[in-house]
Design a protein around this motif. Structure first.
Motif, PDB file in Angstrom:
ATOM      1  N   LYS A 100       0.816  -1.450  -0.218  1.00 41.70           N
ATOM      2  CA  LYS A 100      -0.098   0.133  -0.090  1.00 41.70           C
ATOM      3  C   LYS A 100       0.583   1.389  -0.473  1.00 41.70           C
ATOM      4  CE  LYS A 100      -2.436   1.146   3.881  1.00 41.70           C
ATOM      5  NZ  LYS A 100      -3.059   1.217   4.710  1.00 41.70           N
ATOM      6  N   LEU A 101       0.445   2.152  -1.379  1.00 41.98           N
ATOM      7  CA  LEU A 101       1.201   3.352  -0.873  1.00 41.98           C
ATOM      8  C   LEU A 101       0.304   4.492  -0.694  1.00 41.98           C
ATOM      9  CD1 LEU A 101       3.638   5.590  -2.479  1.00 41.98           C
ATOM     10  CD2 LEU A 101       2.417   4.905  -4.297  1.00 41.98           C
ATOM     11  N   GLU A 102       1.158   5.531   0.449  1.00 40.51           N
ATOM     12  CA  GLU A 102       0.585   6.872   0.748  1.00 40.51           C
ATOM     13  C   GLU A 102       1.288   8.201   0.602  1.00 40.51           C
ATOM     14  OE1 GLU A 102      -0.233   6.346   5.193  1.00 40.51           O
ATOM     15  OE2 GLU A 102      -1.116   4.080   4.314  1.00 40.51           O
ATOM     16  N   LEU A 103       1.114   8.737   0.320  1.00 38.70           N
ATOM     17  CA  LEU A 103       1.937   9.699   0.050  1.00 38.70           C
ATOM     18  C   LEU A 103       1.644  11.182   0.746  1.00 38.70           C
ATOM     19  CD1 LEU A 103       1.047  10.003  -3.749  1.00 38.70           C
ATOM     20  CD2 LEU A 103       2.865   9.571  -2.739  1.00 38.70           C
ATOM     21  N   GLY A 104       2.347  12.099   0.456  1.00 34.10           N
ATOM     22  CA  GLY A 104       2.469  13.347   1.195  1.00 34.10           C
ATOM     23  C   GLY A 104       2.716  14.647   0.211  1.00 34.10           C
ATOM     24  N   GLN A 105       2.832  15.646   0.745  1.00 28.73           N
ATOM     25  CA  GLN A 105       2.361  16.615  -0.175  1.00 28.73           C
ATOM     26  C   GLN A 105       4.164  16.992  -0.655  1.00 28.73           C
ATOM     27  OE1 GLN A 105       1.577  20.610   1.199  1.00 28.73           O
ATOM     28  NE2 GLN A 105      -0.036  20.048   0.214  1.00 28.73           N
ATOM     29  N   PRO A 145      14.871  26.183  -2.158  1.00 30.80           N
ATOM     30  CA  PRO A 145      13.885  27.940  -2.749  1.00 30.80           C
ATOM     31  C   PRO A 145      14.817  27.685  -4.078  1.00 30.80           C
ATOM     32  CG  PRO A 145      15.840  28.231  -1.160  1.00 30.80           C
ATOM     33  CD  PRO A 145      15.384  27.491  -0.785  1.00 30.80           C
ATOM     34  N   ARG A 146      14.474  26.545  -4.425  1.00 33.42           N
ATOM     35  CA  ARG A 146      14.913  26.197  -6.264  1.00 33.42           C
ATOM     36  C   ARG A 146      14.505  24.637  -6.370  1.00 33.42           C
ATOM     37  NH1 ARG A 146      21.213  25.783  -5.860  1.00 33.42           N
ATOM     38  NH2 ARG A 146      21.312  27.469  -5.647  1.00 33.42           N
ATOM     39  N   LEU A 147      14.601  24.978  -8.013  1.00 33.23           N
ATOM     40  CA  LEU A 147      13.819  23.788  -8.995  1.00 33.23           C
ATOM     41  C   LEU A 147      14.667  22.491  -8.423  1.00 33.23           C
ATOM     42  CD1 LEU A 147      12.412  25.527 -11.494  1.00 33.23           C
ATOM     43  CD2 LEU A 147      11.141  24.519 -10.160  1.00 33.23           C
ATOM     44  N   PHE A 148      15.878  22.431  -8.322  1.00 32.27           N
ATOM     45  CA  PHE A 148      17.336  21.483  -8.549  1.00 32.27           C
ATOM     46  C   PHE A 148      16.417  19.745  -7.621  1.00 32.27           C
ATOM     47  CE2 PHE A 148      20.491  18.777  -8.456  1.00 32.27           C
ATOM     48  CZ  PHE A 148      21.056  18.475  -9.695  1.00 32.27           C
ATOM     49  N   THR A 149      15.781  20.196  -6.357  1.00 30.42           N
ATOM     50  CA  THR A 149      16.092  19.200  -5.393  1.00 30.42           C
ATOM     51  C   THR A 149      14.240  18.901  -4.812  1.00 30.42           C
ATOM     52  OG1 THR A 149      18.078  19.387  -5.110  1.00 30.42           O
ATOM     53  CG2 THR A 149      16.618  17.842  -3.550  1.00 30.42           C
ATOM     54  N   GLY A 150      13.008  18.379  -5.831  1.00 33.49           N
ATOM     55  CA  GLY A 150      11.976  17.671  -4.723  1.00 33.49           C
ATOM     56  C   GLY A 150      12.542  17.602  -3.699  1.00 33.49           C
ATOM     57  N   VAL A 151      10.853  17.387  -2.971  1.00 30.37           N
ATOM     58  CA  VAL A 151      10.777  16.322  -1.471  1.00 30.37           C
ATOM     59  C   VAL A 151       9.312  15.815  -1.472  1.00 30.37           C
ATOM     60  CG1 VAL A 151      10.338  16.055   0.940  1.00 30.37           C
ATOM     61  CG2 VAL A 151      12.001  17.990  -0.279  1.00 30.37           C
ATOM     62  N   PHE A 152       9.127  14.501  -2.062  1.00 32.97           N
ATOM     63  CA  PHE A 152       7.980  13.373  -1.933  1.00 32.97           C
ATOM     64  C   PHE A 152       7.703  12.538  -0.669  1.00 32.97           C
ATOM     65  CE2 PHE A 152      10.625  15.022  -6.515  1.00 32.97           C
ATOM     66  CZ  PHE A 152       9.354  15.602  -7.061  1.00 32.97           C
ATOM     67  N   PRO A 153       6.801  13.245  -0.253  1.00 25.37           N
ATOM     68  CA  PRO A 153       6.985  12.531   1.158  1.00 25.37           C
ATOM     69  C   PRO A 153       6.458  10.981   0.589  1.00 25.37           C
ATOM     70  CG  PRO A 153       6.929  14.167   1.694  1.00 25.37           C
ATOM     71  CD  PRO A 153       7.113  14.248   0.508  1.00 25.37           C
ATOM     72  N   LEU A 154       6.650   9.993   0.748  1.00 21.79           N
ATOM     73  CA  LEU A 154       5.571   8.918   0.683  1.00 21.79           C
ATOM     74  C   LEU A 154       6.334   7.177   1.715  1.00 21.79           C
ATOM     75  CD1 LEU A 154       7.390   6.499  -1.203  1.00 21.79           C
ATOM     76  CD2 LEU A 154       7.235   8.075  -2.651  1.00 21.79           C
ATOM     77  N   SER A 155       5.255   7.173   1.820  1.00 20.29           N
ATOM     78  CA  SER A 155       5.710   5.526   2.636  1.00 20.29           C
ATOM     79  C   SER A 155       5.094   4.523   2.225  1.00 20.29           C
ATOM     80  CB  SER A 155       5.212   5.784   4.370  1.00 20.29           C
ATOM     81  OG  SER A 155       4.035   5.174   4.041  1.00 20.29           O
ATOM     82  N   VAL A 156       5.244   2.957   2.535  1.00 20.57           N
ATOM     83  CA  VAL A 156       4.854   2.068   1.416  1.00 20.57           C
ATOM     84  C   VAL A 156       5.134   0.257   2.722  1.00 20.57           C
ATOM     85  CG1 VAL A 156       5.105   0.150  -0.050  1.00 20.57           C
ATOM     86  CG2 VAL A 156       5.621   2.185  -1.097  1.00 20.57           C
ATOM     87  N   SER A 157       3.925   0.117   2.732  1.00 21.05           N
ATOM     88  CA  SER A 157       3.268  -0.625   3.674  1.00 21.05           C
ATOM     89  C   SER A 157       3.070  -2.071   3.428  1.00 21.05           C
ATOM     90  CB  SER A 157       3.159  -0.316   5.072  1.00 21.05           C
ATOM     91  OG  SER A 157       1.699   0.749   4.207  1.00 21.05           O
ATOM     92  N   HIS A 158       2.858  -3.023   3.893  1.00 19.84           N
ATOM     93  CA  HIS A 158       2.178  -3.791   3.820  1.00 19.84           C
ATOM     94  C   HIS A 158       0.370  -3.547   3.593  1.00 19.84           C
ATOM     95  CE1 HIS A 158       5.571  -6.518   3.312  1.00 19.84           C
ATOM     96  NE2 HIS A 158       6.137  -6.536   4.087  1.00 19.84           N
ATOM     97  N   THR A 159      -0.416  -4.434   3.028  1.00 21.96           N
ATOM     98  CA  THR A 159      -1.387  -4.325   3.428  1.00 21.96           C
ATOM     99  C   THR A 159      -2.610  -4.757   4.499  1.00 21.96           C
ATOM    100  OG1 THR A 159      -1.820  -5.373   0.917  1.00 21.96           O
ATOM    101  CG2 THR A 159      -3.951  -4.802   1.661  1.00 21.96           C
ATOM    102  N   GLY A 160      -3.202  -3.468   5.162  1.00 18.15           N
ATOM    103  CA  GLY A 160      -3.352  -3.632   6.223  1.00 18.15           C
ATOM    104  C   GLY A 160      -2.660  -3.298   7.220  1.00 18.15           C
ATOM    105  N   GLU A 161      -1.153  -2.298   6.451  1.00 19.29           N
ATOM    106  CA  GLU A 161      -0.315  -1.965   7.155  1.00 19.29           C
ATOM    107  C   GLU A 161      -0.250  -0.489   8.025  1.00 19.29           C
ATOM    108  OE1 GLU A 161       3.874  -3.180   7.584  1.00 19.29           O
ATOM    109  OE2 GLU A 161       2.960  -5.226   8.419  1.00 19.29           O
ATOM    110  N   THR A 162       0.275   0.604   8.735  1.00 23.81           N
ATOM    111  CA  THR A 162      -0.117   1.783   8.546  1.00 23.81           C
ATOM    112  C   THR A 162       0.882   2.667   8.501  1.00 23.81           C
ATOM    113  OG1 THR A 162       0.318   1.774  11.281  1.00 23.81           O
ATOM    114  CG2 THR A 162      -2.112   1.412  10.315  1.00 23.81           C
ATOM    115  N   GLY A 163       1.370   2.058   7.021  1.00 25.19           N
ATOM    116  CA  GLY A 163       2.643   2.713   7.177  1.00 25.19           C
ATOM    117  C   GLY A 163       4.248   3.648   7.206  1.00 25.19           C
TER     118      GLY A 163
END
Length: 503
Positions: free
Chosen positions: A474-479, A485-503
């Protein structure tokens, strides 16, 4: 294994990525409090880092430490701060204290030879680099050419020196000399046995320049000390925590053996923009940096390192049909070999270095029929060295993966950043903004982040559904947002867990 990590800074590739790699093997990693670590060009708190290290050293098995963070407040601050050499070496001495507290502590240290930046960035470099960058680059090349080729290069060096204000040149060269001395003292710690392994890498290097001169001085000192069995010096920077983590997690095991497949038969000779050597030599250096060796055959290999090289030489803008996407390679056949290796049950880690700063879009399209979730690793970020360091770590650690969800999280994080952001969305956000400064977005940052979220969030979900949707995870996405303050490095918060787990 209990590890301590003092990273170069807090960007996802230098902090979150090595933590993800450790977690997929079941290793526990502690890091200093965020307020002690550097943020962009603001230095971290070296006093807090010292206290934190001494508080935790006795209970740890391994320390992976960036010397610039420990002694100068961070990899970028190390190019900017004016701290004197005496203070810097006093901070370095905490590694002796940590070993005294815990004689069984394995210390894997890394430093970065001060780069000669390819652009005129006044934030990652000294402020005056925005104005004097071209002149300092010219001096760098002239000084190294003179050091190598002698009096025939004297006039060029004299002219390059005369074109710069003496105080600017003295400050810039003095910063380099201070940091080089730090690395030379680290070599002494290695010879004394305080350090288990030392890597000093070259960031954004080239064939000629002061970084090459520094490298030769370090190599000469390594010759004198006889420490090459535990020392590496090669082009790289941000990926080194992953390489040293791999060394640490495989300590006591035979070296992982890699069989390398290039996208073209001449791939090992391909030229690179931010490195001083051809692709094949860079691959060998990064394998050694992570404690790996080349396999003699596919049958004996622990993993396949599939390397997408440019036909002749990297280019910044894609598609490039002059030097990258040329008849010197055949991408469909390369993808066929990856498919065959996966079907044969081999661990395959893909390093895409055809272009710097993002995956090759044509290769990404060709790979869609594959099951990307079956790959052992994937990487395509920033320089060729950054990409290779991550891909090698994925491959070398493949046999030690004990957490399927953590492995998927590490892999998918690279796909999101290296493909969906760097190869696609970043240019779209830049176009939306018009012509933003590459160094500081200023008030446009909020607009950039809003556009980024709008563009990338549905794409992330679509790629997950296509390639990991049937994985039982299961994938859970953050914002999504920007690291700095530049475009070079983005931050993409995400967590992956086994189905039924909470991340």
């Amino acid at each position: 294994m209990k590890l301590l990590l003092i990273p170069p800074d807090t960007r996802p590739p230098t902090l979150a990525h090595p933590l993800q790699l450790a977690r997929m093997t079941g290793a526990a990693v502690q890091v200093p409090p965020a307020e002690a670590l550097p943020n962009f060009f603001t230095p971290g708190n070296t006093a807090t880092l010292r206290t934190w290290l001494l508080d935790h050293a006795a209970q740890a098995d391994t320390l992976i430490v960036c010397l610039e963070t420990l002694c100068l407040g961070g990899m970028i601050p190390a190019r900017r701060v004016s701290d004197g050499l005496d203070r810097v070496l006093e901070r370095l001495n905490v590694l002796r204290e940590a070993r005294a507290l815990n004689p069984d502590l394995h210390i894997y240290a890394h430093g970065v030879v001060v780069r000669v930046a390819h652009d005129n960035d006044p934030h990652e470099e000294k402020e005056y680099y925005g104005e004097w960058g071209p002149g300092l680059r010219a001096y760098s090349v002239a000084a190294d050419r003179h050091a190598r080729h002698g009096e025939a290069e004297r006039d060029a060096l004299t002219a390059a020196r005369a074109a710069l204000p003496p105080h600017i040149l003295a400050d810039w060269v003095g910063t380099r000399e201070r940091n080089r001395t730090l690395h030379l003292h680290a070599l002494d710690l290695l010879a004394e046995g305080v350090l288990t392994h030392l890597s000093v890498t070259l960031d954004d290097t080239s064939e000629y320049g002061l970084a090459a001169l520094d490298r030769r001085m370090l190599e000469a000192r390594a010759d004198e000390l006889g420490v090459w069995a535990r020392f590496d010096c090669y082009p790289g920077a941000d990926e080194v925590p992953c390489a040293l983590l791999t060394r640490a997690l495989r300590r006591g095991l035979p070296p992982a053996r890699a069989w390398v497949r290039y996208s073209g038969t001449l791939g090992a000779g391909a030229g690179l923009i931010y490195e001083d050597r051809p692709a094949g030599e860079l691959v060998r250096a990064h394998l050694r940096g992570a404690g790996c060796v080349l396999a003699d055959s596919v049958a004996e290999a622990d993993f396949i390192l599939a390397v997408n090289t440019p036909g002749l030489r990297q280019a910044n803008l894609q598609p490039d049909w002059a030097t990258v996407d040329t008849p010197h390679r055949h991408l469909p056949a390369f993808v066929d070999t990856i498919r065959a290796d996966l079907e044969a049950g081999r661990a395959v880690s893909l390093a895409d270095i055809a272009y710097p700063n993002g995956a090759e879009r044509r290769l990404w399209t060709l790979m869609q029929p594959l099951s990307l979730a079956e790959l052992a690793g994937f990487s395509a970020w920033n320089t060729a060295g950054n990409t290779l360091g991550s891909a090698v770590a994925f491959g070398a650690l493949a046999a030690q993966v004990s957490d399927k969800a953590a492995h998927a999280e590490a892999m998918f994080s690279r796909v999101v950043d290296d493909v969906l952001y760097q190869a696609y969305a970043r240019a779209e956000v830049r176009a939306h903004l018009g012509s933003p400064s590459p160094y500081d977005l200023g008030e446009a940052r909020a607009d950039a982040e809003a556009k980024l979220q709008e563009l990338i969030t549905p794409r992330i979900q679509a790629v997950w559904d296509r390639h990991w949707g049937g994985s039982g995870l299961k994938l859970e996405l953050g914002q999504a947002h920007l690291s700095w303050p530049r475009l070079f490095t983005g931050v993409f918060p995400l967590s992956v867990s086994h189905t039924g787990e909470t991340g």
